[in-house]
Scaffold this motif. Structure first.
Motif, PDB file in Angstrom:
ATOM      1  N   THR A   1     -13.183  -1.449  -3.554  1.00 39.94           N
ATOM      2  CA  THR A   1     -12.135  -1.194  -4.534  1.00 39.94           C
ATOM      3  C   THR A   1     -10.843  -0.902  -3.779  1.00 39.94           C
ATOM      4  O   THR A   1     -10.790  -1.023  -2.551  1.00 39.94           O
ATOM      5  N   LEU A   2      -9.806  -0.515  -4.520  1.00 41.34           N
ATOM      6  CA  LEU A   2      -8.506  -0.248  -3.932  1.00 41.34           C
ATOM      7  C   LEU A   2      -8.094   1.198  -4.156  1.00 41.34           C
ATOM      8  O   LEU A   2      -8.665   1.911  -4.979  1.00 41.34           O
TER       9      LEU A   2
ATOM     10  N   ARG B   1       2.186  -3.040  -6.522  1.00 43.10           N
ATOM     11  CA  ARG B   1       0.890  -3.629  -6.868  1.00 43.10           C
ATOM     12  C   ARG B   1       0.890  -5.147  -6.707  1.00 43.10           C
ATOM     13  O   ARG B   1      -0.109  -5.732  -6.279  1.00 43.10           O
TER      14      ARG B   1
ATOM     15  N   LEU C   1       0.048   3.218  -4.959  1.00 45.65           N
ATOM     16  CA  LEU C   1       0.538   1.958  -4.420  1.00 45.65           C
ATOM     17  C   LEU C   1       2.061   1.888  -4.514  1.00 45.65           C
ATOM     18  O   LEU C   1       2.659   2.327  -5.491  1.00 45.65           O
TER      19      LEU C   1
ATOM     20  N   SER D   1       0.843  -1.201   0.000  1.00 49.65           N
ATOM     21  CA  SER D   1       0.000   0.000   0.000  1.00 49.65           C
ATOM     22  C   SER D   1       0.878   1.251   0.000  1.00 49.65           C
ATOM     23  O   SER D   1       2.098   1.169  -0.148  1.00 49.65           O
TER      24      SER D   1
ATOM     25  N   LEU E   1      -9.122  -7.892  -9.932  1.00 50.67           N
ATOM     26  CA  LEU E   1      -7.790  -7.316 -10.029  1.00 50.67           C
ATOM     27  C   LEU E   1      -6.932  -7.983 -11.093  1.00 50.67           C
ATOM     28  O   LEU E   1      -7.122  -9.146 -11.398  1.00 50.67           O
TER      29      LEU E   1
ATOM     30  N   VAL F   1      -4.696  -8.647  -0.871  1.00 50.66           N
ATOM     31  CA  VAL F   1      -6.149  -8.645  -1.075  1.00 50.66           C
ATOM     32  C   VAL F   1      -6.661 -10.069  -1.274  1.00 50.66           C
ATOM     33  O   VAL F   1      -7.726 -10.431  -0.757  1.00 50.66           O
TER      34      VAL F   1
ATOM     35  N   LEU G   1      -6.021   0.982   2.073  1.00 51.05           N
ATOM     36  CA  LEU G   1      -5.893   0.188   0.850  1.00 51.05           C
ATOM     37  C   LEU G   1      -7.242  -0.242   0.279  1.00 51.05           C
ATOM     38  O   LEU G   1      -7.546  -0.008  -0.891  1.00 51.05           O
ATOM     39  N   VAL G   2      -8.057  -0.900   1.094  1.00 56.48           N
ATOM     40  CA  VAL G   2      -9.395  -1.318   0.655  1.00 56.48           C
ATOM     41  C   VAL G   2     -10.358  -0.203   1.020  1.00 56.48           C
ATOM     42  O   VAL G   2     -10.457   0.199   2.177  1.00 56.48           O
TER      43      VAL G   2
ATOM     44  N   THR H   1     -10.668  -1.811   7.771  1.00 54.15           N
ATOM     45  CA  THR H   1      -9.573  -1.467   6.874  1.00 54.15           C
ATOM     46  C   THR H   1      -9.125  -0.025   7.066  1.00 54.15           C
ATOM     47  O   THR H   1      -9.866   0.808   7.587  1.00 54.15           O
TER      48      THR H   1
ATOM     49  N   VAL I   1       0.238  -5.912  -3.202  1.00 56.69           N
ATOM     50  CA  VAL I   1      -1.150  -5.579  -2.894  1.00 56.69           C
ATOM     51  C   VAL I   1      -2.076  -6.720  -3.306  1.00 56.69           C
ATOM     52  O   VAL I   1      -2.974  -7.113  -2.565  1.00 56.69           O
TER      53      VAL I   1
END
Length: 199
Positions: free
Chosen positions: A147-148, A157, A154, A117, A199, A164, A137-138, A134, A160
């Motif tokens: 979503t992110l 990724r 980021l 993140s 994603l 997730v 990030l979320v 959270t 991440v």
């Protein structure tokens, strides 16, 4: 403070006009000392409500960008502050405890580290296996879906995606309480699976 999906959970919020979403804070009310997560400044009404419920014993800051009113509230309540261990060397304040993946701050509150993140070691918290809380990030700028953070914010990724997908593998999550945006109170595990699949 607003009542949430459980009688021991409350929330207060502040609308961010730049992003067009609410920033949210959570209070877990418990006999052995209340826990606040990413606390925003409290209105007089919310401050009185929190005091009537026993104040605060712990404050968890999920990442350095969510420091918010944690130092001021800690000074007023005597609460101890916990932050992400991965930010220990650069965190803007000294914490009483540094949290790493898999730890429990207190019984029933498990730490999940969200790698990749915008800040190192951002924390998510799993409350008694059914409620995910959270940080950055979320998120959920639109009600009913998750979503992110944008890719541009980021650090990594690929990390991440791993974080997730790990969340999506946790069964039994009902609510996802979002730091930024709209929380969801049903089918949290399904929405996390949908997020991971997108994603």
């Amino acid at each position: 403070m607003k009542s949430l999906n459980r009688p021991d959970l409350y929330c207060w919020s502040s609308f961010d006009s730049e992003r067009n979403i609410d920033f949210n804070s959570v209070a877990w009310i418990r006999p052995d000392g209340n826990v606040l997560i990413d606390p925003l400044p409290l209105s007089e009404h919310d401050w009185n409500h929190l005091q009537s419920l026993g104040g605060a014993a712990w404050i968890v800051v999920t990442n350095s960008d969510h420091l918010r009113a944690a130092p001021a509230i800690a000074q007023l309540t005597g609460a101890r502050i916990a932050g992400p261990a991965a930010e220990k060397d650069t965190f803007p304040i000294q914490c009483d405890r540094w949290l790493s993946d898999g730890e429990e701050l207190i019984p029933g509150l498990k730490v999940l580290e969200m790698k990749g993140s915008k800040t190192p070691g951002e924390l998510a918290l799993l409350l008694e296996e059914t409620t995910l809380i959270t940080g950055d990030l979320v998120r959920a700028p639109q009600a009913g879906s998750l979503t992110l953070l944008p890719d541009a914010k980021l650090r990594n990724r690929a990390e991440v995606l791993i974080s997730v997908r790990r969340l999506a593998q946790i069964s039994g999550i009902n609510a996802v309480l979002i730091g930024d945006g709209w929380s969801v109170f049903r089918n949290g595990s399904q929405l996390l699976k949908e997020l991971a699949a997108s994603l």
